[in-house]
Motif scaffolding. Structure first.
Motif, PDB file in Angstrom:
ATOM      1  N   CYS A 149      14.012  12.423  20.975  1.00 64.14           N
ATOM      2  CA  CYS A 149      13.216  13.555  20.503  1.00 64.14           C
ATOM      3  C   CYS A 149      11.971  13.716  21.370  1.00 64.14           C
ATOM      4  O   CYS A 149      11.373  12.726  21.807  1.00 64.14           O
ATOM      5  CB  CYS A 149      12.799  13.354  19.045  1.00 64.14           C
ATOM      6  N   SER A 150      11.575  14.957  21.595  1.00 66.54           N
ATOM      7  CA  SER A 150      10.375  15.205  22.379  1.00 66.54           C
ATOM      8  C   SER A 150       9.697  16.490  21.921  1.00 66.54           C
ATOM      9  O   SER A 150      10.336  17.390  21.374  1.00 66.54           O
ATOM     10  CB  SER A 150      10.709  15.304  23.872  1.00 66.54           C
ATOM     11  N   VAL A 151       8.386  16.538  22.148  1.00 69.64           N
ATOM     12  CA  VAL A 151       7.582  17.705  21.805  1.00 69.64           C
ATOM     13  C   VAL A 151       6.676  17.984  22.998  1.00 69.64           C
ATOM     14  O   VAL A 151       6.043  17.077  23.526  1.00 69.64           O
ATOM     15  CB  VAL A 151       6.726  17.448  20.549  1.00 69.64           C
ATOM     16  N   ALA A 152       6.622  19.219  23.427  1.00 68.84           N
ATOM     17  CA  ALA A 152       5.813  19.545  24.597  1.00 68.84           C
ATOM     18  C   ALA A 152       5.478  21.029  24.605  1.00 68.84           C
ATOM     19  O   ALA A 152       5.926  21.796  23.754  1.00 68.84           O
ATOM     20  CB  ALA A 152       6.548  19.159  25.881  1.00 68.84           C
ATOM     21  N   VAL A 153       4.674  21.395  25.592  1.00 67.21           N
ATOM     22  CA  VAL A 153       4.329  22.790  25.843  1.00 67.21           C
ATOM     23  C   VAL A 153       5.072  23.236  27.095  1.00 67.21           C
ATOM     24  O   VAL A 153       5.319  22.430  28.000  1.00 67.21           O
ATOM     25  CB  VAL A 153       2.804  22.926  26.049  1.00 67.21           C
ATOM     26  N   ASP A 154       5.436  24.494  27.166  1.00 66.28           N
ATOM     27  CA  ASP A 154       6.084  25.029  28.353  1.00 66.28           C
ATOM     28  C   ASP A 154       5.020  25.192  29.443  1.00 66.28           C
ATOM     29  O   ASP A 154       4.442  26.264  29.635  1.00 66.28           O
ATOM     30  CB  ASP A 154       6.746  26.377  28.043  1.00 66.28           C
ATOM     31  N   ASP A 155       4.759  24.093  30.164  1.00 69.47           N
ATOM     32  CA  ASP A 155       3.696  24.091  31.160  1.00 69.47           C
ATOM     33  C   ASP A 155       4.010  24.957  32.370  1.00 69.47           C
ATOM     34  O   ASP A 155       3.092  25.453  33.036  1.00 69.47           O
ATOM     35  CB  ASP A 155       3.418  22.655  31.614  1.00 69.47           C
ATOM     36  N   VAL A 156       5.281  25.138  32.682  1.00 70.43           N
ATOM     37  CA  VAL A 156       5.644  26.016  33.789  1.00 70.43           C
ATOM     38  C   VAL A 156       5.203  27.444  33.467  1.00 70.43           C
ATOM     39  O   VAL A 156       4.556  28.121  34.279  1.00 70.43           O
ATOM     40  CB  VAL A 156       7.155  25.959  34.080  1.00 70.43           C
ATOM     41  N   ALA A 157       5.529  27.901  32.267  1.00 73.91           N
ATOM     42  CA  ALA A 157       5.140  29.249  31.857  1.00 73.91           C
ATOM     43  C   ALA A 157       3.625  29.386  31.758  1.00 73.91           C
ATOM     44  O   ALA A 157       3.051  30.419  32.132  1.00 73.91           O
ATOM     45  CB  ALA A 157       5.786  29.593  30.516  1.00 73.91           C
ATOM     46  N   GLY A 158       2.953  28.347  31.260  1.00 68.72           N
ATOM     47  CA  GLY A 158       1.495  28.402  31.122  1.00 68.72           C
ATOM     48  C   GLY A 158       0.802  28.532  32.463  1.00 68.72           C
ATOM     49  O   GLY A 158      -0.124  29.341  32.635  1.00 68.72           O
ATOM     50  N   ALA A 159       1.234  27.729  33.429  1.00 67.33           N
ATOM     51  CA  ALA A 159       0.634  27.793  34.764  1.00 67.33           C
ATOM     52  C   ALA A 159       0.943  29.117  35.439  1.00 67.33           C
ATOM     53  O   ALA A 159       0.099  29.691  36.139  1.00 67.33           O
ATOM     54  CB  ALA A 159       1.137  26.621  35.606  1.00 67.33           C
ATOM     55  N   ASP A 160       2.146  29.599  35.243  1.00 65.04           N
ATOM     56  CA  ASP A 160       2.539  30.891  35.796  1.00 65.04           C
ATOM     57  C   ASP A 160       1.583  31.978  35.312  1.00 65.04           C
ATOM     58  O   ASP A 160       1.107  32.816  36.097  1.00 65.04           O
ATOM     59  CB  ASP A 160       3.983  31.202  35.381  1.00 65.04           C
ATOM     60  N   SER A 161       1.276  31.966  34.029  1.00 68.34           N
ATOM     61  CA  SER A 161       0.383  32.995  33.482  1.00 68.34           C
ATOM     62  C   SER A 161      -1.023  32.888  34.066  1.00 68.34           C
ATOM     63  O   SER A 161      -1.694  33.905  34.289  1.00 68.34           O
ATOM     64  CB  SER A 161       0.336  32.893  31.956  1.00 68.34           C
ATOM     65  N   ALA A 162      -1.482  31.663  34.346  1.00 72.25           N
ATOM     66  CA  ALA A 162      -2.817  31.468  34.908  1.00 72.25           C
ATOM     67  C   ALA A 162      -2.904  32.021  36.327  1.00 72.25           C
ATOM     68  O   ALA A 162      -3.850  32.754  36.677  1.00 72.25           O
ATOM     69  CB  ALA A 162      -3.171  29.981  34.899  1.00 72.25           C
ATOM     70  N   ILE A 163      -1.933  31.675  37.172  1.00 79.33           N
ATOM     71  CA  ILE A 163      -1.947  32.161  38.554  1.00 79.33           C
ATOM     72  C   ILE A 163      -1.710  33.672  38.610  1.00 79.33           C
ATOM     73  O   ILE A 163      -2.354  34.393  39.397  1.00 79.33           O
ATOM     74  CB  ILE A 163      -0.893  31.418  39.397  1.00 79.33           C
ATOM     75  N   THR A 164      -0.821  34.180  37.788  1.00 78.82           N
ATOM     76  CA  THR A 164      -0.582  35.626  37.727  1.00 78.82           C
ATOM     77  C   THR A 164      -1.868  36.368  37.374  1.00 78.82           C
ATOM     78  O   THR A 164      -2.184  37.429  37.936  1.00 78.82           O
ATOM     79  CB  THR A 164       0.523  35.940  36.706  1.00 78.82           C
TER      80      THR A 164
END
Length: 331
Positions: free
Chosen positions: A156-171
């Motif tokens: 089991c794991s819990v996380a944030v979609d960091d790829v999407a988060g970083a994408d939104s920051a650079i965009t």
């Protein structure tokens, strides 16, 4: 002097010895009222459970280990609070362990938790791999990863979609016309760094920008001090960047402090984006644009997955929380 035993607790509480044992080892199986009577009896009598005997019996305790890489990090504090609130309501206790991303330190904590017959571990691993997971299972430790463990479906794991988060920051920065951007992160071997770098590059590629647009700076840790040092490195470079995306808010606040000391205006001379959206992001000298992730909810979800391991029909799940960009004055 007579030693108070489990029989004495059972007699005073008016329950069976088995019920007292359940309160000590599996409190979630005991009705709240009955559990309270047993706990009151324990307090009145001053009963201290025999840890060695419980270990020999093979019973699993009520303790849950929360193993994180930096207890000073407010985002991890939010995770800890979310997990602790849920576990406390279920009669569990939480042992907080700080690893500093050191494998040897992490190993000592995991060994201690196994010796204490902990109910399980919520952990941000120093180095996630199959051999490490096998070692946890060999100790009999249930585990929920606070990590985006897409390649490990059997845990089991819990996380944030960091790829999407970083994408939104650079965009966000590209949309404001920035062509020279720095990405500052902590240790590059950590999953958070890898995913946030991947998201940054994804945004550049989609926008048709060359990879060279992004200058990568690896800091020693996700701290304000390391952010200040990274900021000094950027400001002394021959070619200045106009924007910085930091892999967490502490790094971003450190960069902001360095910018202020250099008499730079934020965001006119240097735009700054952070990650995590900790409480102090909104109250910084210049309120910080940041990628928001729900640490408290993430901690609660991780704790619930761990408790679910004891329930019939449990299946391993990977929960990924969506981030969102919160725009403030720093950009």
């Amino acid at each position: 002097m007579n030693t108070i035993g489990i029989k004495d607790v059972a007699l005073r509480a008016g329950v069976s010895i088995a019920t007292v044992s359940n309160v000590l080892n599996r409190p979630e199986k005991v009705a709240r009222g009955t559990r309270q009577r047993v706990e009151d009896a324990i307090d009145v009598l001053g009963y201290v459970p025999n840890l060695a005997a419980r270990q020999l019996s093979g019973s699993r305790g009520s303790m849950v280990g929360l193993v994180v890489f930096d207890v000073r990090n407010p985002f991890l504090t939010d995770i800890a609070r979310g997990a602790e609130d849920l576990l406390h309501a279920e009669g569990r206790t939480v042992m907080l362990c700080n690893t500093d991303v050191l494998a040897d330190k992490e190993e000592r904590y995991l060994q201690l938790l196994a010796q204490q017959n902990a109910a399980g571990v919520l952990i941000t691993p120093a180095d996630l791999n199959s051999h490490w997971l096998e070692g946890l299972r060999a100790r009999g430790l249930r585990v929920v990863l606070l990590d985006n463990a897409e390649t490990y479906p059997d845990v089991c794991s819990v996380a944030v979609d960091d790829v999407a988060g970083a994408d939104s920051a650079i965009t966000h920065l590209l949309a404001r016309g920035h062509e020279r951007i720095a990405f500052i992160t902590g240790p590059m071997h950590m999953r958070q760094s890898k995913d946030r770098l991947a998201g940054s590059r994804q945004a550049l590629e989609r926008a048709g920008r060359p990879a060279e647009v992004l200058r990568i700076v690896e800091a020693g840790a996700f701290t304000v001090d390391q952010g200040r040092r990274a900021g000094e490195q950027l400001l002394t470079a021959s070619e200045r960047v106009t924007a910085v995306f930091c892999a967490n808010d502490l790094l971003a606040l450190g960069v902001m402090q360095t910018a202020f000391r250099a008499k730079l205006r934020v965001p006119d001379d240097l735009a700054i984006v952070g990650y995590d959206d900790i409480h102090s992001a909104a109250t910084a000298g210049v309120p910080l644009t940041s990628v928001h992730v729900g640490g408290y909810d993430l901690g609660k979800a991780a704790a619930e997955l761990l408790l679910d391991e004891d329930r019939p029909g449990h299946t391993h799940r990977r929960l990924v929380f969506p981030p969102r960009l919160v725009e403030r004055n720093s950009t």
